[in-house]
Write an enzyme that holds these catalytic residues in place. Structure first.
Site, PDB file in Angstrom:
ATOM      1  N   CYS A 128       0.818  -1.218   0.000  1.00 56.28           N
ATOM      2  CA  CYS A 128       0.000   0.000   0.000  1.00 56.28           C
ATOM      3  C   CYS A 128       0.853   1.270   0.000  1.00 56.28           C
ATOM      4  O   CYS A 128       0.450   2.295  -0.542  1.00 56.28           O
ATOM      5  CB  CYS A 128      -0.928   0.007   1.209  1.00 56.28           C
ATOM      6  SG  CYS A 128      -0.063  -0.247   2.771  1.00 56.28           S
ATOM      7  N   HIS A 174      -2.651   7.023   2.886  1.00 48.60           N
ATOM      8  CA  HIS A 174      -1.200   7.148   3.008  1.00 48.60           C
ATOM      9  C   HIS A 174      -0.750   8.355   2.187  1.00 48.60           C
ATOM     10  O   HIS A 174      -1.038   8.443   0.984  1.00 48.60           O
ATOM     11  CB  HIS A 174      -0.480   5.897   2.477  1.00 48.60           C
ATOM     12  CG  HIS A 174      -0.610   4.687   3.360  1.00 48.60           C
ATOM     13  ND1 HIS A 174      -1.240   4.700   4.582  1.00 48.60           N
ATOM     14  CD2 HIS A 174      -0.147   3.415   3.180  1.00 48.60           C
ATOM     15  CE1 HIS A 174      -1.178   3.480   5.117  1.00 48.60           C
ATOM     16  NE2 HIS A 174      -0.516   2.697   4.291  1.00 48.60           N
TER      17      HIS A 174
END
Length: 361
Positions: A158, A251
């Site tokens: 990710c 993120h």
């Protein structure tokens, strides 16, 4: 009889498994018919097995509540029920490697969210907009496994989704040195604030294994198939720090880049907004129409405003500016459990279906 492919979720009770189930609700091609988890969940309905641990903001889909959870270790039994599986099992790396190959050997394709097979040389690790041609390595993997239909394919970590697509869009300017710091949400650890209260108002400057993944995995994605295996690219050199921050989803990456060919800011932005790949050309169901958006405001991208861009499948970029040590710097944002985890795997499965690797049994 549904024309949809029958899908099993391995590790369906955990956070990523739940994300798979919520994303696949009403999917035009795939239907969740089977959920497998640890022996302690087996035999219960999905609603009973999850109990009060449902971590999505949307309600549990009605269609899965009464599915009786199977034992993930009963490989033949689970595999006989489905056309292919998504894997989000919570086991040791060696256990995951074995169980995913065991499923593949039952002639059941496995599309995995796990890291265990990301460096298996004949397993494709794919961001569908960047390296769809890597799926061709599956024919070599099938020879090794002795299968005609079964294989394992994975999506990358990710943490790289907020900058690897950006660097790919800028490939012609030859980026050769990259410094990235990622500010990573707690859902990346499978947590919410309810079960990780010590993260409120806190930052932890360490996420186990994450920096190595962030530095190495983009090079594998930019690699090529040689002699039946994927050989990683040699450049750009990437150095990374990964920091856990008190954010639920999303993120963010602060990135510095040196280029061999010197682009203008206008060229960089143009390449981002024009960048598209096979998922956009094929109009795959989960593909963002606009993969990367550029935000002009100085205070964007922001998690609260931008994390759900293109249903969490797009990447948001802002603050491209010249740097006096590097050439350019920028800030990127991606949704870590949608594009970065389950959604990225669903898009891989859609690509595999479109390429003819996943079919009805």
């Amino acid at each position: 009889m549904s024309e949809k492919l029958k899908v099993g979720i391995l590790g369906g009770t955990g956070m990523v498994g739940q994300r798979f189930i919520s994303l696949l609700e009403n999917h035009p091609w795939f239907e969740v018919t089977t959920i497998a988890a640890s022996p302690r969940s087996a035999g219960k309905t999905y609603a009973e097995a999850v109990g009060d641990r449902w971590k999505m903001t949307t309600p549990m889909p009605e269609a899965v509540k009464n599915i009786v959870v199977m034992n993930v270790n009963e490989v033949e039994k689970v595999a006989s029920e489905v056309d292919f599986v998504f894997s989000a099992v919570d086991m040791t790396k060696e256990e995951i490697k074995k169980i995913e190959e065991d499923y593949a050997k039952t002639e059941t394709p496995v599309v995995s969210n796990n890291s265990a097979h990301r460096w298996t040389p004949d397993v494709p690790m794919v961001v569908p907009e960047i390296n769809p041609e890597h799926m061709k390595v599956i024919e070599f993997q099938r020879k090794r496994l002795g299968t005609t239909r079964g294989f394992v394919a994975v999506k990358p970590n990710c943490s790289i989704q907020s900058y690897a697509p950006v660097l790919t869009a800028w490939k012609e300017f030859e980026p050769y040195e990259v410094v990235a710091t990622t500010y990573q949400a707690i859902s990346g650890a499978g947590k919410t604030f309810r079960d990780w209260p010590e993260m409120e108002g806190n930052i932890i400057p360490y996420i186990g294994g994450e920096e190595e993944k962030s530095e190495k995995e983009p090079l594998r994605i930019w690699g090529e198939i040689k002699d039946g295996v994927i050989v990683p690219a040699a450049s750009p050199v990437i150095t990374c720090q990964c920091i856990r921050v008190p954010v639920l989803n999303g993120h963010t990456a602060a990135v510095f880049v040196k280029f061999r060919k010197k682009p203008t800011k206008e060229q960089l932005i143009e390449k981002l907004v024009q960048f598209k790949g096979v998922p956009q050309e094929l109009q795959l169901p989960s593909a963002p129409k606009q993969f990367i958006q550029y935000l002009e405001e100085d205070n964007r991208p922001q998690v609260t405003l931008d994390v759900d861009y293109e249903n969490g499948m797009g990447v948001s970029v802002g603050r491209i500016r010249e740097d006096h040590v590097y050439d350019w710097k920028f800030v990127g944002l991606s949704h870590n459990t949608v594009r970065g985890a389950a959604g990225g795997a669903v898009l891989c499965a859609e690509l595999l279906k479109a390429q003819g690797y996943i079919t009805k049994k």
